[in-house]
Motif scaffolding. Structure first.
Motif, PDB file in Angstrom:
ATOM      1  N   MET A   1       0.542  -0.936  -0.422  1.00  0.00           N
ATOM      2  CA  MET A   1       0.045  -0.541  -0.069  1.00  0.00           C
ATOM      3  C   MET A   1       1.119   1.624  -0.397  1.00  0.00           C
ATOM      4  SD  MET A   1      -2.690   0.659   2.933  1.00  0.00           S
ATOM      5  CE  MET A   1      -4.451   2.417   2.818  1.00  0.00           C
ATOM      6  N   HIS A   2       0.414   2.250  -0.286  1.00  0.00           N
ATOM      7  CA  HIS A   2       1.280   3.534  -1.092  1.00  0.00           C
ATOM      8  C   HIS A   2       0.633   4.892   0.027  1.00  0.00           C
ATOM      9  CE1 HIS A   2       2.398   2.079  -4.983  1.00  0.00           C
ATOM     10  NE2 HIS A   2       3.238   2.936  -4.760  1.00  0.00           N
ATOM     11  N   PHE A   3       1.936   5.391   1.008  1.00  0.00           N
ATOM     12  CA  PHE A   3       1.185   5.914   2.002  1.00  0.00           C
ATOM     13  C   PHE A   3       2.176   7.805   1.671  1.00  0.00           C
ATOM     14  CE2 PHE A   3       0.735   2.090   4.386  1.00  0.00           C
ATOM     15  CZ  PHE A   3      -0.364   2.742   4.933  1.00  0.00           C
ATOM     16  N   GLN A   4       0.945   8.953   1.398  1.00  0.00           N
ATOM     17  CA  GLN A   4       1.964   9.829   1.145  1.00  0.00           C
ATOM     18  C   GLN A   4       1.843  10.565   3.287  1.00  0.00           C
ATOM     19  OE1 GLN A   4       1.675  12.115  -1.224  1.00  0.00           O
ATOM     20  NE2 GLN A   4       2.717  13.343  -0.258  1.00  0.00           N
ATOM     21  N   VAL A   5       3.363  11.063   2.456  1.00  0.00           N
ATOM     22  CA  VAL A   5       3.659  11.699   3.889  1.00  0.00           C
ATOM     23  C   VAL A   5       4.116  13.483   4.033  1.00  0.00           C
ATOM     24  CG1 VAL A   5       5.880  11.662   5.792  1.00  0.00           C
ATOM     25  CG2 VAL A   5       5.062   9.133   4.623  1.00  0.00           C
ATOM     26  N   THR A   6       3.523  14.003   4.393  1.00  0.00           N
ATOM     27  CA  THR A   6       3.434  15.606   4.531  1.00  0.00           C
ATOM     28  C   THR A   6       4.309  15.915   6.136  1.00  0.00           C
ATOM     29  OG1 THR A   6       2.050  15.612   3.152  1.00  0.00           O
ATOM     30  CG2 THR A   6       2.418  17.991   4.132  1.00  0.00           C
ATOM     31  N   VAL A   7       5.420  16.689   5.676  1.00  0.00           N
ATOM     32  CA  VAL A   7       5.791  17.194   6.624  1.00  0.00           C
ATOM     33  C   VAL A   7       6.478  18.917   6.366  1.00  0.00           C
ATOM     34  CG1 VAL A   7       8.193  16.496   8.478  1.00  0.00           C
ATOM     35  CG2 VAL A   7       7.666  14.641   6.626  1.00  0.00           C
ATOM     36  N   ARG A   8       5.613  19.243   7.850  1.00  0.00           N
ATOM     37  CA  ARG A   8       6.150  20.595   8.037  1.00  0.00           C
ATOM     38  C   ARG A   8       7.262  21.387   8.325  1.00  0.00           C
ATOM     39  NH1 ARG A   8       0.933  23.874  10.665  1.00  0.00           N
ATOM     40  NH2 ARG A   8       2.546  23.262  12.406  1.00  0.00           N
ATOM     41  N   TYR A   9       7.615  22.071   7.794  1.00  0.00           N
ATOM     42  CA  TYR A   9       9.703  22.756   8.454  1.00  0.00           C
ATOM     43  C   TYR A   9       9.839  23.692   8.569  1.00  0.00           C
ATOM     44  CZ  TYR A   9      11.087  21.674   3.820  1.00  0.00           C
ATOM     45  OH  TYR A   9      11.770  22.155   2.269  1.00  0.00           O
ATOM     46  N   GLY A  10      10.219  24.542   9.217  1.00  0.00           N
ATOM     47  CA  GLY A  10      11.227  26.101   9.097  1.00  0.00           C
ATOM     48  C   GLY A  10      10.377  26.673   9.639  1.00  0.00           C
ATOM     49  N   THR A  11      11.209  27.346  10.739  1.00  0.00           N
ATOM     50  CA  THR A  11      11.552  28.294  11.667  1.00  0.00           C
ATOM     51  C   THR A  11      10.906  29.699  11.462  1.00  0.00           C
ATOM     52  OG1 THR A  11      13.860  28.879  11.206  1.00  0.00           O
ATOM     53  CG2 THR A  11      12.980  26.988  13.238  1.00  0.00           C
ATOM     54  N   ARG A  12      11.007  29.654   9.974  1.00  0.00           N
ATOM     55  CA  ARG A  12      11.141  31.369   9.399  1.00  0.00           C
ATOM     56  C   ARG A  12       9.714  31.696   8.213  1.00  0.00           C
ATOM     57  NH1 ARG A  12      14.841  35.738   8.147  1.00  0.00           N
ATOM     58  NH2 ARG A  12      14.719  34.586   5.826  1.00  0.00           N
ATOM     59  N   ILE A  13       9.853  30.676   8.087  1.00  0.00           N
ATOM     60  CA  ILE A  13      10.053  30.853   6.890  1.00  0.00           C
ATOM     61  C   ILE A  13       9.015  28.263   7.021  1.00  0.00           C
ATOM     62  CG2 ILE A  13       8.879  30.225   4.381  1.00  0.00           C
ATOM     63  CD1 ILE A  13      10.124  32.479   3.738  1.00  0.00           C
ATOM     64  N   GLN A  14       7.617  28.468   7.093  1.00  0.00           N
ATOM     65  CA  GLN A  14       7.306  26.992   6.650  1.00  0.00           C
ATOM     66  C   GLN A  14       7.129  26.536   5.226  1.00  0.00           C
ATOM     67  OE1 GLN A  14       3.610  27.231   8.750  1.00  0.00           O
ATOM     68  NE2 GLN A  14       4.228  26.159  10.914  1.00  0.00           N
ATOM     69  N   SER A  15       7.570  25.239   4.879  1.00  0.00           N
ATOM     70  CA  SER A  15       7.516  24.387   4.029  1.00  0.00           C
ATOM     71  C   SER A  15       7.298  23.609   4.277  1.00  0.00           C
ATOM     72  CB  SER A  15       9.465  24.611   2.932  1.00  0.00           C
ATOM     73  OG  SER A  15      10.063  25.918   2.773  1.00  0.00           O
ATOM     74  N   TYR A  16       6.925  22.261   2.791  1.00  0.00           N
ATOM     75  CA  TYR A  16       6.399  21.631   3.687  1.00  0.00           C
ATOM     76  C   TYR A  16       6.966  19.953   2.495  1.00  0.00           C
ATOM     77  CZ  TYR A  16       2.786  23.507   5.643  1.00  0.00           C
ATOM     78  OH  TYR A  16       1.522  23.839   5.854  1.00  0.00           O
ATOM     79  N   HIS A  17       7.514  19.078   3.437  1.00  0.00           N
ATOM     80  CA  HIS A  17       8.567  18.019   2.790  1.00  0.00           C
ATOM     81  C   HIS A  17       7.263  16.975   2.310  1.00  0.00           C
ATOM     82  CE1 HIS A  17      11.361  15.174   0.990  1.00  0.00           C
ATOM     83  NE2 HIS A  17      10.665  14.222   2.326  1.00  0.00           N
ATOM     84  N   MET A  18       7.324  16.768   0.974  1.00  0.00           N
ATOM     85  CA  MET A  18       6.134  15.345   0.412  1.00  0.00           C
ATOM     86  C   MET A  18       6.901  14.032  -0.817  1.00  0.00           C
ATOM     87  SD  MET A  18       2.635  18.322  -0.399  1.00  0.00           S
ATOM     88  CE  MET A  18       2.439  17.109  -1.869  1.00  0.00           C
ATOM     89  N   ALA A  19       6.217  12.693   0.313  1.00  0.00           N
ATOM     90  CA  ALA A  19       6.761  11.988   0.315  1.00  0.00           C
ATOM     91  C   ALA A  19       5.956  10.450   0.120  1.00  0.00           C
ATOM     92  CB  ALA A  19       8.444  10.892   0.577  1.00  0.00           C
ATOM     93  N   THR A  20       5.866  10.358  -0.966  1.00  0.00           N
ATOM     94  CA  THR A  20       5.606   8.617  -0.866  1.00  0.00           C
ATOM     95  C   THR A  20       6.009   7.283  -0.110  1.00  0.00           C
ATOM     96  OG1 THR A  20       3.773   9.155  -2.468  1.00  0.00           O
ATOM     97  CG2 THR A  20       3.515   6.743  -2.170  1.00  0.00           C
ATOM     98  N   VAL A  21       5.641   6.683   0.717  1.00  0.00           N
ATOM     99  CA  VAL A  21       6.545   5.103   0.732  1.00  0.00           C
ATOM    100  C   VAL A  21       6.207   4.443   0.524  1.00  0.00           C
ATOM    101  CG1 VAL A  21       7.621   6.502   2.523  1.00  0.00           C
ATOM    102  CG2 VAL A  21       5.864   5.098   3.383  1.00  0.00           C
ATOM    103  N   GLU A  22       6.118   3.121   0.371  1.00  0.00           N
ATOM    104  CA  GLU A  22       5.319   1.951   0.196  1.00  0.00           C
ATOM    105  C   GLU A  22       5.353   1.274   1.224  1.00  0.00           C
ATOM    106  OE1 GLU A  22       2.909  -1.419  -1.485  1.00  0.00           O
ATOM    107  OE2 GLU A  22       3.382   0.580  -2.384  1.00  0.00           O
ATOM    108  N   ALA A  23       4.365   0.850   2.676  1.00  0.00           N
ATOM    109  CA  ALA A  23       4.447   0.009   2.752  1.00  0.00           C
ATOM    110  C   ALA A  23       3.082  -1.185   3.529  1.00  0.00           C
ATOM    111  CB  ALA A  23       4.664   0.991   4.480  1.00  0.00           C
ATOM    112  N   GLU A  24       3.269  -1.997   3.886  1.00  0.00           N
ATOM    113  CA  GLU A  24       2.045  -2.395   4.615  1.00  0.00           C
ATOM    114  C   GLU A  24       0.834  -2.428   5.605  1.00  0.00           C
ATOM    115  OE1 GLU A  24       1.788  -7.273   7.179  1.00  0.00           O
ATOM    116  OE2 GLU A  24       3.285  -6.635   5.336  1.00  0.00           O
ATOM    117  N   ASP A  25       1.035  -1.325   6.491  1.00  0.00           N
ATOM    118  CA  ASP A  25       0.980  -0.937   6.880  1.00  0.00           C
ATOM    119  C   ASP A  25       0.997   0.863   7.351  1.00  0.00           C
ATOM    120  OD1 ASP A  25       2.209  -1.570   8.867  1.00  0.00           O
ATOM    121  OD2 ASP A  25       0.657  -3.134   9.742  1.00  0.00           O
TER     122      ASP A  25
END
Length: 64
Positions: A1-25
């Motif tokens: 199954m594919h999962f969408q991962v979104t991580v918010r980061y940044g101290t002054r300006i917020q940005s988003y790191h996005m990735a898709t991972v394959e995992a069983e659960d």
């Protein structure tokens, strides 16, 4: 199954790191997502979301 991962980061300006991972659960996806976060993102991350990714045929086409 594919999962969408979104991580918010940044101290002054917020940005988003996005990735898709394959995992069983979801717990396995959390582990894979944590291992895949770049160090620079991890240093400033304050929020993460992991959810099942929509199949590519279900996602609307994006115009650039």
């Amino acid at each position: 199954m594919h999962f969408q991962v979104t991580v918010r980061y940044g101290t002054r300006i917020q940005s988003y790191h996005m990735a898709t991972v394959e995992a069983e659960d979801l717990p396995s996806a959390l582990v894979k997502a944590a291992e895949a976060i770049p160090e620079a993102v991890a240093r400033e991350a304050d929020l993460a979301e992991v959810r099942p990714a929509a199949p590519s045929e279900d996602r609307p086409a994006r115009e650039l």
